[in-house]
Design an enzyme around this catalytic site. Structure first.
Site, mmCIF file in Angstrom:
data_model
loop_
_atom_site.group_PDB
_atom_site.id
_atom_site.type_symbol
_atom_site.label_atom_id
_atom_site.label_comp_id
_atom_site.label_asym_id
_atom_site.label_seq_id
_atom_site.Cartn_x
_atom_site.Cartn_y
_atom_site.Cartn_z
ATOM 1 N N ASN A 80 0.842 -1.194 0.000
ATOM 2 C CA ASN A 80 0.000 0.000 0.000
ATOM 3 C C ASN A 80 0.876 1.242 0.000
ATOM 4 O O ASN A 80 1.931 1.243 0.633
ATOM 5 C CB ASN A 80 -0.905 0.018 1.228
ATOM 6 C CG ASN A 80 -2.037 -0.973 1.095
ATOM 7 O OD1 ASN A 80 -2.482 -1.258 -0.003
ATOM 8 N ND2 ASN A 80 -2.469 -1.521 2.228
ATOM 9 N N CYS A 120 -5.076 -7.901 -3.287
ATOM 10 C CA CYS A 120 -5.553 -7.428 -1.988
ATOM 11 C C CYS A 120 -6.720 -8.307 -1.573
ATOM 12 O O CYS A 120 -7.514 -8.723 -2.407
ATOM 13 C CB CYS A 120 -5.997 -5.968 -2.136
ATOM 14 S SG CYS A 120 -6.763 -5.292 -0.668
ATOM 15 N N HIS A 121 -6.834 -8.583 -0.284
ATOM 16 C CA HIS A 121 -7.883 -9.510 0.159
ATOM 17 C C HIS A 121 -9.155 -8.819 0.635
ATOM 18 O O HIS A 121 -10.057 -9.483 1.159
ATOM 19 C CB HIS A 121 -7.338 -10.400 1.280
ATOM 20 C CG HIS A 121 -6.801 -9.582 2.410
ATOM 21 N ND1 HIS A 121 -5.458 -9.464 2.676
ATOM 22 C CD2 HIS A 121 -7.426 -8.809 3.316
ATOM 23 C CE1 HIS A 121 -5.279 -8.663 3.704
ATOM 24 N NE2 HIS A 121 -6.453 -8.251 4.109
ATOM 25 N N HIS A 181 -9.380 -0.644 -2.201
ATOM 26 C CA HIS A 181 -9.892 -0.138 -0.914
ATOM 27 C C HIS A 181 -11.091 0.779 -1.076
ATOM 28 O O HIS A 181 -11.601 1.304 -0.081
ATOM 29 C CB HIS A 181 -8.780 0.563 -0.100
ATOM 30 C CG HIS A 181 -7.752 -0.384 0.423
ATOM 31 N ND1 HIS A 181 -6.592 0.028 1.008
ATOM 32 C CD2 HIS A 181 -7.712 -1.730 0.445
ATOM 33 C CE1 HIS A 181 -5.862 -1.018 1.367
ATOM 34 N NE2 HIS A 181 -6.531 -2.100 1.022
#
Lengths: 456, 456, 456, 456
Positions: free
Chosen positions: C129, C151-152, C190
């Site tokens: 990030n 990304c999870h 995100h």
């Protein structure tokens, strides 16, 4: 040169570079004699030994070259005839234009790099054919270049439209200046289209429709010749002039036929237009060309004409005769003045597509109107072509992009693929297309340094 | 129909509509007999008297029609031969495909409006040629439609790639299923390209290159026939089957030649590919076609075949014989299941361009891979074609858009302009092109209601 | 590491590079011990002294770094609090994310160049990030790189959707695997959105609507914690775990509030989502954060946690304890296997926009679904966001592009302009914004070599 | 009106429609008196009872309306003050501009439909705020409309640039006409930017930089007032004029601050510019506004001014005084003349994006230069904004598109979402934003027929 004699507002120093240093020197001598005779001492001409010397310190650079020589051009134009492919000009498109591009692109890469190093902020005004390809090459090699391609073909169409109005009785004969004809221009160089045209408060399209209805079959021979430049004399036409008229004038039948089918006004000489269309339409064979009222320009004429011009230049240089100054009708000087902040000009120009033609690929060099101002040339949004014309124009745009990629990537096979897909060449079998390509390359390309492809 | 017999997970009701009510009824009888014989009572077939009746309440709609009849198709395919234009299929592109489009578009407008009114949320799976044009018409008429065009041509190429690997010793003969061949697909229907292909951890391209090096000249006859559907029998080939093999199979020479020149794998049968290329390459005359190892499919064969099929259907309907059920290899049922939420499928499909091919016009119907999921078909970003292939594909995309516009705008002259610019037709003089167009229209189009152009 | 223990189909050599050579060595020791204990000798770990050494010969490269150290991060997250700006994470967006970007971008330029020189054909899987910015930097520095950001966060939302269905009685508790939840994903890392979601033949949206109606006000605390990774123990929760739960779990109220207003499912943890929205909505002050049911993660916790992890690593390295192997739930290994040709994976991923989101700028790094195959990651066309969400997402996309340009152009003032326009920072006067920017830069940036801006 | 008195080249009939028939009649009487007094009988004014009557047969239509009344506008401007949101104008953007848009859009849909039915080929010149939104509404409702939005804010900036040059000694005071200042304009109405500016052969940017360095802190009060229209008198300033100067003039400090940070020249009055920026910059509170040297225009002043104007109109109508004719400085008449084929005009104008700003969404209404010619307005390609300004402009473009969609879709919640995301409103909690939205809607919107949302 001649326009400078009449110019009152700007002054400057003109540096000439030619691959033949002697020609540059001759032109400098003639230019200086001309301006001094007319008491225009504010202009001086200087021959320069290298491209870099000529470029350094320039504000505006003019590029007008013949890629290769006329013997190469004879191959461009006439070699395909053995396969039944005729070309009226052979310098922009088609078999001849693509092979010429293979010679042009490496030279324009050199020019672009020289501009980048010696005059990165100068404006480059390009008059070289193939116009779209050479201008695109400049930008691809040096993306920040300030370059534009200029061509007078649209002007001739504007003159024709003035004549159309005069014939219709809208104004006395010869009273309408071509600058008063407002046309919206879109397309690519030598295959440019007008979808709106007006003079004062008149829409020209209804008049042009009547004109085409009247003359489409028999042709319109009173139209001005396709190029009026350098036409000096009056009285009985001399043989040189007669040949020129024969090879460059037309009966405008191709233009009118396209109008009657597509509804838009094609804005280039018939010789050029024919080459951008399927060749069975107007270029199937010499008889068809003659029937359509235009001519195939033989390169032999160009060679003879060049010799005559060189001879005349020699006469001028040696002072055995004096060059007469006359306004040329070209816009080069007006462009320079606008770029220098002297007035605003709206005219058609070839520039990378940055949105002016949303239906064409970004960065392809397209021809539309633009506004010329101090240090700026800003294209006008020109809208979209109808889908049928878009198809024809896109064919050539992608061929142009393809041939440029082939040279940048040193990929001879890609060059052949583009060649083989050309409107005229695609009528040949793959075997014949290959043979023609190999022959034309062998005759006109120097491989190795400066050539389009690596040796081997 | 046959696939349903083997289906365990879903069930449903199938409503059949045909412009011939009798044919719909025949198919319903055959279908019901088939499923009842196999104890698949969960499926029922019902003939419907109107399109609206058949559509109402549907979740998935299959469209597979012949626009016009085989006499029309005989004109599509064979009328241009008088002008030296040969066509191997004549249903997708070229003179035949464009005239067929003039019959297809009005019918698909009717279908789109019926879907809008009777089943606006149903998925429409289209199997009709011209595929790109018919699918695009559905979206143009009813923009919110959920439609996709499906075709098995890419599957055959995947089978060929499996064979290529097997021949190279990567796996035992017949051991690789075509679904294991992962190809990236881009282009348009019947002129589709593969620029990435893998099986497990192997890149297939080096193997295909070897294969083409070996077989490009002599052809590869052991490849599976271009279509394997309905090929029932074993043992000594019956005459019907022999004719089919003769007209549909190929030596894959066109495909290999394109690979050797362009570096990408063409993913359709040679009969289709040839029609999308300049006709001098593979379709100049019947001898050239034969030399390239494929065939011109005569419409007379189609008529005979149709009669045979009708006869067989009659036999089935009357119970004089029973239809054998076999898995078809088509993906229709797998698609339905995925759309119903039974599993995820990745396959190639024809959809409007919404970004999957950024070098093609937005909304043009292109063929790429897509993911099929519950109530969704989402195309995969497929990247760009190399500029030379992009030029060939764009030619057809714009012709497709142009012919659709011509019908929507009722503009017969635009239809002619598009026709005249077709790759094959553009080899004709304008006079011949006009004569051919007029002849084909007169023979196959019904003007007035339901026709593409207003009478007059 | 742990996933490798359970892997049966592929094997390999793992080279570790860390700016702390000791840490790399520790990890190698632990890794080798783990695989040897589980008899997975096909995997070996090797610490490498230089980035170039580690990269050379790689097929797949994983990048997961902390740009700067936790003291820098304390400035990122907490310095803005003096001006009333609170941040729940501070690593992706906002004042903290942008300053962190100024440290990240130069490091990723170094990585991109190293990949170009040492492993130009390797796949780079990035877990760092700010994700969008670091992935975009890789492509901007080395356009031909094959990189993807993973990304999870979306996985956690898929787990929540499984829970929603189970709560609604569609399936027994715990019976739905997150991989069975098919979501269409679009947006940026995100701040990712789901506009279609299904499980088998069910549309999940109506269930989620009921769920939000039920829990939007009181929150849903039974949801799995925002991250389940490394949660080892059972029984009475240890203090470390309690702190983690406190700082990382949420009541999903932000997510549900966004759903009720926008109609789409936000697919990231509430801590991240809040930061991408106007700060007055969910982040005005610590009390508001608490009321919305999530937490501000203090960097002091991260420091303590890091120390604990280092301590534990030391214990493992010295053999005083053995690391237990458990499947992580991350997809890294599945991605590697797919890229190596072992199976096909459909999952969400961060990639440059090449058409998958036609309403976002070309080349911006966006998060959508993609298909992972041998040597390919191909995004799915994801459609457009509704205009209101498009506005929020575009704000961040342009800030990301702007901060990257500022570093590439070494333009500190441009960096400030981007910072000053940030959703939270724009609530400050220009004087305060400048003071905050100067302070954060002074505390966390090393100018000169390796820093984002030239000293000056 | 006044400009017509001085017009020599064109003539015509002017039909006036007003929702107050009496006001239309008053204006007709005044206009006829004015032209007859000046012997300009070629112009006649006629009040019309319906919009349709006024439109029928028109060549050019001018639209300038106040959506709602000044009481509505008082709500637009002042209601947000209760939440700490101050607005200097409140008619284009922000809380006030968006609510005003909810009243404007339905009215412009009515106008667009009336144009479609009564004068589909007429040019519609729009002077109404919110300009971008009202012009975009015309095109969304009637896509073939020929409409353009005109505004004089850029002219004032050109005047300022002339003053800058005069102050620098480039020319005597008052000698440079604003038409001589050539600016490249890009952005949206009232948030328009100049990235190139020249006068003759001078680049204006270096002079403007010196000017900003000199005056950015103390302000430049000698600049012409933000609007000079209708400023009649000389000598001792009357109180009315003093109030006008107070509310409309500025010290240009906002403009200079933006230049010093962004490097481009903002081309609108400071009152407008401030509203398009984060409100903490220039509009945090009345004291900050005063410190930046401009003013919040109270609607009470507008009401008083309107009353005075109505009183004066009455005086003129009743012949108790005569209106003096003076050239206005507006370009309306020049535009009409150009569209009628009398000359060519290059000026800035608001048009749907058709490529002139490739970094803005297609069809968004943007402000750039255009060429005005017979029946044509063609925008100039304006290039791209730097990424930071692009972010600010895009915020408003998407808000404009969003609020229009909300009305077309009758979606009050979408309208609220757009409102809540506004630069100023997003500083409020969601609860406060909702309360403010509901209050403003309740006070100013008539639901039901003619209102933006369905009742209920």
């Amino acid at each position: 040169m001649q326009d400078l004699v009449f110019e009152q507002e700007i002054a400057g120093r003109i540096e000439l570079y030619d691959i033949s240093p002697e020609d540059a020197e001759t032109n400098a001598v003639i230019g200086n004699a001309l301006v001094s005779r007319h008491k225009r001492g504010q202009w001086t001409f200087h021959a320069k030994a290298s491209l870099e010397d000529a470029l350094s310190g320039s504000d505006v650079v003019f590029v007008s070259i013949l890629p290769g020589d006329f013997e190469d051009m004879a191959v461009d134009v006439h070699a395909p005839e053995a396969y039944g492919i005729y070309q009226s000009v052979g310098d922009s498109v088609g078999a001849g234009g693509l092979i010429r591009a293979l010679r042009t692109i490496p030279q324009f890469r050199v020019i672009a790099r020289a501009v980048e190093h010696c005059a990165p902020d100068a404006w480059v005004i390009n008059y070289t054919n193939p116009m779209s390809i050479s201008t695109r090459t400049l930008y691809k090699e040096f993306p920040r270049i300030k370059a534009a391609g200029c061509c007078h073909e649209v002007f001739n169409t504007q003159k024709l439209l003035a004549t159309v109005l005069e014939l219709a009785g809208c104004a006395p004969e010869g009273s309408i200046a071509r600058e008063e004809i407002h046309t919206r221009v879109l397309g690519i160089n030598h295959f440019t289209w007008i979808d709106r045209a007006s003079w004062k408060d008149l829409d020209i399209f209804p008049y042009y429709k009547q004109f085409a209805a009247r003359y489409a079959e028999e042709g319109f021979r009173d139209a001005p010749p396709a190029t009026t430049f350098a036409t000096g004399g009056a009285g009985a036409e001399d043989p040189e002039e007669a040949a020129r008229r024969r090879f460059f004038s037309s009966a405008e039948r191709v233009k009118m036929d396209l109008f009657r089918r597509y509804g838009l006004i094609a804005a280039a000489g018939d010789r050029h237009l024919a080459e951008f269309c399927p060749h069975a339409w107007y270029l199937a064979n010499p008889e068809q060309v003659e029937a359509w009222g235009y001519a195939l320009t033989p390169v032999s004429w160009r060679i003879a004409n060049q010799n005559a011009l060189k001879e005349r230049a020699k006469v001028y240089r040696e002072g055995r005769a004096t060059m007469k100054a006359a306004v040329s009708g070209e816009e080069g000087l007006a462009i320079v003045k606008a770029l220098m902040g002297q007035g605003t000009l709206i005219s058609n120009v070839n520039l990378p597509n940055q949105g002016q033609m949303p239906d064409m690929p970004r960065d392809a060099v397209v021809e539309t109107n633009a506004v010329f101002l101090r240090d700026r040339i800003e294209p006008l949004a020109a809208g979209e072509l109808p889908v049928d014309l878009r198809a024809l124009v896109t064919h050539h745009v992608l061929a142009q992009e393809g041939i440029i990629e082939a040279v940048f990537e040193q990929d001879r096979e890609k060059a052949f693929r583009v060649f083989s897909q050309d409107l005229a060449v695609q009528t040949l079998s793959l075997r014949d297309a290959r043979a023609l390509f190999d022959h034309m390359c062998a005759k006109t390309l120097r491989n190795g340094a400066g050539g389009p492809f690596r040796a081997g």
